[in-house]
Design an enzyme around this catalytic site. Structure first.
Site, mmCIF file in Angstrom:
data_model
loop_
_atom_site.group_PDB
_atom_site.id
_atom_site.type_symbol
_atom_site.label_atom_id
_atom_site.label_comp_id
_atom_site.label_asym_id
_atom_site.label_seq_id
_atom_site.Cartn_x
_atom_site.Cartn_y
_atom_site.Cartn_z
ATOM 1 N N LYS A 1 0.856 -1.182 0.000
ATOM 2 C CA LYS A 1 0.000 0.000 0.000
ATOM 3 C C LYS A 1 0.886 1.222 0.000
ATOM 4 C CE LYS A 1 -3.911 2.153 0.321
ATOM 5 N NZ LYS A 1 -3.488 2.838 -0.948
ATOM 6 N N GLN B 1 7.233 3.742 3.929
ATOM 7 C CA GLN B 1 5.829 3.330 3.962
ATOM 8 C C GLN B 1 5.629 2.044 4.786
ATOM 9 O OE1 GLN B 1 3.997 5.528 1.541
ATOM 10 N NE2 GLN B 1 2.300 5.064 2.891
ATOM 11 N N LYS C 1 5.414 3.277 8.419
ATOM 12 C CA LYS C 1 4.257 4.162 8.580
ATOM 13 C C LYS C 1 2.970 3.342 8.589
ATOM 14 C CE LYS C 1 4.081 7.517 5.569
ATOM 15 N NZ LYS C 1 3.762 8.395 4.423
ATOM 16 N N LYS D 1 5.375 1.755 -3.026
ATOM 17 C CA LYS D 1 5.301 3.110 -3.590
ATOM 18 C C LYS D 1 5.572 3.033 -5.080
ATOM 19 C CE LYS D 1 4.754 7.412 -2.211
ATOM 20 N NZ LYS D 1 4.029 7.911 -1.034
ATOM 21 N N GLY E 1 -2.777 8.307 -4.194
ATOM 22 C CA GLY E 1 -2.151 9.550 -4.623
ATOM 23 C C GLY E 1 -0.881 9.893 -3.854
ATOM 24 N N ASP E 2 -0.159 10.843 -4.383
ATOM 25 C CA ASP E 2 1.008 11.454 -3.722
ATOM 26 C C ASP E 2 1.250 12.744 -4.519
ATOM 27 O OD1 ASP E 2 3.242 10.787 -1.610
ATOM 28 O OD2 ASP E 2 4.344 11.555 -3.321
ATOM 29 N N THR F 1 -4.709 13.463 5.336
ATOM 30 C CA THR F 1 -3.292 13.616 5.696
ATOM 31 C C THR F 1 -3.093 14.917 6.483
ATOM 32 O OG1 THR F 1 -2.762 12.449 3.670
ATOM 33 C CG2 THR F 1 -0.931 13.504 4.821
ATOM 34 N N ASN G 1 -2.320 19.145 -1.582
ATOM 35 C CA ASN G 1 -3.349 18.467 -0.785
ATOM 36 C C ASN G 1 -3.034 18.505 0.717
ATOM 37 O OD1 ASN G 1 -3.933 15.486 0.491
ATOM 38 N ND2 ASN G 1 -5.688 16.343 -0.598
ATOM 39 N N SER H 1 -6.844 5.680 3.732
ATOM 40 C CA SER H 1 -6.882 4.815 2.550
ATOM 41 C C SER H 1 -7.258 3.388 2.967
ATOM 42 C CB SER H 1 -5.516 4.790 1.869
ATOM 43 O OG SER H 1 -5.355 5.918 1.042
HETATM 44 P P1 NDP Z 1 0.616 17.897 -4.073
HETATM 45 O O1 NDP Z 1 1.097 17.524 -5.416
HETATM 46 O O2 NDP Z 1 -0.822 18.109 -3.830
HETATM 47 O O3 NDP Z 1 1.367 19.204 -3.565
HETATM 48 C C1 NDP Z 1 2.752 19.243 -3.474
HETATM 49 C C2 NDP Z 1 3.157 20.608 -2.974
HETATM 50 O O4 NDP Z 1 4.532 20.576 -2.637
HETATM 51 C C3 NDP Z 1 3.007 21.689 -4.027
HETATM 52 O O5 NDP Z 1 2.754 22.917 -3.420
HETATM 53 C C4 NDP Z 1 4.365 21.664 -4.696
HETATM 54 O O6 NDP Z 1 4.712 22.870 -5.359
HETATM 55 C C5 NDP Z 1 5.266 21.445 -3.520
HETATM 56 N N1 NDP Z 1 6.491 20.775 -3.990
HETATM 57 C C6 NDP Z 1 6.566 19.593 -4.636
HETATM 58 N N2 NDP Z 1 7.825 19.305 -4.976
HETATM 59 C C7 NDP Z 1 8.553 20.348 -4.546
HETATM 60 C C8 NDP Z 1 9.917 20.640 -4.588
HETATM 61 N N3 NDP Z 1 10.806 19.802 -5.174
HETATM 62 N N4 NDP Z 1 10.321 21.786 -3.994
HETATM 63 C C9 NDP Z 1 9.430 22.627 -3.409
HETATM 64 N N5 NDP Z 1 8.108 22.395 -3.347
HETATM 65 C C10 NDP Z 1 7.688 21.277 -3.899
HETATM 66 O O7 NDP Z 1 1.194 16.747 -3.113
HETATM 67 P P2 NDP Z 1 0.750 16.366 -1.623
HETATM 68 O O8 NDP Z 1 0.271 17.548 -0.891
HETATM 69 O O9 NDP Z 1 -0.115 15.178 -1.732
HETATM 70 O O10 NDP Z 1 2.140 15.859 -1.023
HETATM 71 C C11 NDP Z 1 3.008 16.701 -0.271
HETATM 72 C C12 NDP Z 1 3.928 15.852 0.576
HETATM 73 O O11 NDP Z 1 3.155 15.058 1.490
HETATM 74 C C13 NDP Z 1 4.797 14.830 -0.190
HETATM 75 O O12 NDP Z 1 6.027 14.669 0.494
HETATM 76 C C14 NDP Z 1 3.993 13.542 -0.068
HETATM 77 O O13 NDP Z 1 4.807 12.402 -0.227
HETATM 78 C C15 NDP Z 1 3.477 13.678 1.354
HETATM 79 N N6 NDP Z 1 2.312 12.878 1.705
HETATM 80 C C16 NDP Z 1 1.152 12.938 0.982
HETATM 81 C C17 NDP Z 1 0.061 12.202 1.363
HETATM 82 C C18 NDP Z 1 -1.243 12.315 0.653
HETATM 83 O O14 NDP Z 1 -2.208 11.698 1.120
HETATM 84 N N7 NDP Z 1 -1.377 13.077 -0.410
HETATM 85 C C19 NDP Z 1 0.130 11.271 2.498
HETATM 86 C C20 NDP Z 1 1.362 11.329 3.236
HETATM 87 C C21 NDP Z 1 2.406 12.093 2.819
HETATM 88 P P3 NDP Z 1 4.703 22.943 -6.963
HETATM 89 O O15 NDP Z 1 3.277 23.042 -7.347
HETATM 90 O O16 NDP Z 1 5.506 24.148 -7.301
HETATM 91 O O17 NDP Z 1 5.357 21.671 -7.462
HETATM 92 O O1 2IT Z 2 2.973 8.913 1.594
HETATM 93 C C1 2IT Z 2 1.832 8.451 1.797
HETATM 94 O O2 2IT Z 2 1.547 7.874 2.848
HETATM 95 C C2 2IT Z 2 0.825 8.638 0.751
HETATM 96 N N1 2IT Z 2 1.113 9.261 -0.262
HETATM 97 C C3 2IT Z 2 -0.537 8.038 0.917
HETATM 98 C C4 2IT Z 2 -0.542 6.591 0.506
HETATM 99 C C5 2IT Z 2 -1.896 5.930 0.466
HETATM 100 O O3 2IT Z 2 -1.904 4.739 0.098
HETATM 101 O O4 2IT Z 2 -2.909 6.538 0.794
#
Ligand code: NDP
Ligand code: 2IT
Length: 449
Positions: A92, A113, A116, A128, A167-168, A211, A243, A380
């Site tokens: 997952k 992961q 976590k 992943k 998603g991520d 998240t 997100n 999830s």
């Molecule tokens: P999104 O794609 O929705 O948003 C990512 C955000 O981070 C954007 O604002 C983006 O800016 C910025 N970003 C991405 N890459 C970079 C970079 N190299 N340098 C600076 N800013 C950056 O992703 P999420 O919000 O889903 O994910 C954010 C973080 O949270 C990640 O590390 C992800 O692995 C983690 N995460 C997400 C989960 C989820 O459920 N979605 C669960 C657990 C962890 P820009 O638009 O300019 O790229």
């Molecule tokens: O980093 C993470 O934990 C995620 N992007 C969410 C993974 C999931 O299966 O919901």
């Protein structure tokens, strides 16, 4: 460096086998360092080669993704799925779509992961995937054709009881929808093979928020138990504007904090009056625009180029919610000298090892990613349960379960650290608590691969 000869030997092997994979090596090293006292107390781990096995993915799938752009040209990307560990449940973990994606990034995320997912208390293994495809600037048609091509290969390797992606970065509801449609077309099966689905076709209420909300539930519990404090009246800085950042902002505000900054990979906004989240949602979720646009719509807000400057803003609580290694030692020191009391990681591995060391030695409460951002994957897993039951819970039911899970994660991590003489070290505690359950399951299941 490592005290234990066993850990030293295993880590050297990981370095030799994965040369140049700096993110993966960083993630492995951090976990193995936390496991020193566990390995010392449990000789069975070495006798059964548990550490050698846990650092090697069970299966890695790298594949070509070809698709046709709006000008009729053929484009080629690389697709990845790393099925890291299935000891406690089906693989997952999310799918990251970003030009920086490579084997090292996917392996670090897949490795994290494992622990976590174990911490959530739910039966999910670690995996992943993703691609170096960049959804930014692509039309909906291009994104759809990429997602269909990506899923055409991925569908051979996943399944509701085998591996359940989500998603991520770069993969949101739009991408999950296109991928789900293609899976269903290829397999003629309506199953819970992906999570983060839309609400009309099997998605769970509160998964979108999970998240970000989870990070705040964890942080609130950490503040309460370790400092007799809360979000109330605190100034909060959150990086990213995707997100995780958006829903962390929503919950932090609801809990009485004032969020004053958000960012993207180009720069950050500062709004001393508190971020207006309806404006951010309109820009990011509806228009898919840049965070800079905020200052054209809100009086008194400033935009600054460059994303690391966000950590020089004075705040009580910092929630990095963008990407890996976004807080280095200099940024950590800037936060500390401005009086930060708590840092909790919404992103995966956003603090460098030097930054973590700086926070911990300054006595800043530090909530590591594996624990603090586990609410997304936990929800999830709740989506998977609802899909299996062919039933859905209300928003309030899912949110209440999420909150309980985050509170439990805090306490289990706190207790694990205390058990091994590291009271208050939530990083070590999360690594140990996550590891123990997976190691038990691996020991019970024998050496098969
Ligand atoms: P999104 O794609 O929705 O948003 C990512 C955000 O981070 C954007 O604002 C983006 O800016 C910025 N970003 C991405 N890459 C970079 C970079 N190299 N340098 C600076 N800013 C950056 O992703 P999420 O919000 O889903 O994910 C954010 C973080 O949270 C990640 O590390 C992800 O692995 C983690 N995460 C997400 C989960 C989820 O459920 N979605 C669960 C657990 C962890 P820009 O638009 O300019 O790229
Ligand atoms: O980093 C993470 O934990 C995620 N992007 C969410 C993974 C999931 O299966 O919901």
């Amino acid at each position: 460096m490592f005290q234990s000869e066993y850990l030293k030997r295993v880590y050297s092997g990981v370095e030799a086998r994965n040369p140049g994979e700096k993110e993966f090596l960083q993630a492995v090293r951090e976990v193995l360092e936390s496991l020193e006292p566990v390995v010392a107390a449990n000789p069975k781990l070495e006798e059964n080669g548990i550490i050698e096995r846990i650092v090697e993915p069970e299966r890695q799938i790298f594949f070509r993704v070809s698709w046709v752009d709006d000008n009729g040209r053929v484009q080629v990307n690389r697709g990845f799925r790393v099925q890291f560990n299935s000891a406690i449940g089906p693989y997952k973990g999310g799918l990251r779509l970003h030009p920086s994606v490579n084997a090292s990034v996917i392996k670090f995320l897949g490795f994290e992961q494992i622990f976590k997912n174990s911490l959530t208390g739910l039966p999910i293994g670690g995996g992943k995937g993703g691609s170096d495809f960049d959804p930014k600037g692509k039309s909906d048609g291009e994104v759809m054709r990429f997602c269909q091509s990506f899923m055409t290969e991925l569908s051979k390797h996943i399944g509701a009881d085998t591996d359940v992606p989500a998603g991520d970065i770069g993969t949101g509801a739009r991408e999950i929808g296109f991928m789900y449609g293609q899976y269903k077309r290829l397999r003629n099966e309506f199953t819970g093979v992906l999570t983060g689905k839309g609400l009309t076709y099997g998605g769970s209420l509160a998964r979108t928020e999970a998240t970000g909300y989870g990070v705040c539930y964890y942080t609130e519990e950490m503040l309460k138990c370790m400092k007799n404090d809360s979000f109330k009246g605190k100034t909060v800085v959150i990086s990213g504007s995707g997100n995780v950042a958006i829903y962390a902002t929503e919950k932090a505000t609801e809990l009485g904090g004032k969020v004053v900054a958000l960012s993207d990979s180009n720069g950050y906004i500062y709004d001393p009056n508190g971020i207006k989240l309806d404006v951010v949602k309109q820009i990011k979720e509806v228009e898919r625009g840049r965070i800079k646009e905020y200052v054209n719509r809100v009086d008194g807000a400033e935009y600054h180029e460059g994303c690391s400057g966000i950590w020089t803003i004075k705040c009580d609580i910092a929630l990095p919610c963008a990407t890996q290694n976004e807080i280095d030692e200099a940024s950590a020191k800037a936060l500390i000298s401005n009086g930060v009391i708590a840092v909790a990681e919404g992103a995966n591995m956003p603090s460098t090892p030097e930054a973590i060391e700086a926070f911990q030695s300054a006595g800043v409460l530090f909530g590591p990613a594996k624990a603090a951002n586990a609410g997304g994957v936990a929800t999830s897993a709740l989506e998977m349960s609802q899909n299996s039951m062919r039933y859905s819970w209300t928003f309030e039911e899912v949110d209440a379960k999420l909150k309980d899970i985050m509170i439990n994660i805090f306490h289990n991590s706190y207790d694990a650290a205390k058990k091994y003489g590291m009271e208050g070290n939530l990083l070590a505690g999360a690594n140990i608590a996550g590891f123990e359950k997976v190691a038990d399951a691996m020991l019970a299941q024998g050496v098969a691969y």
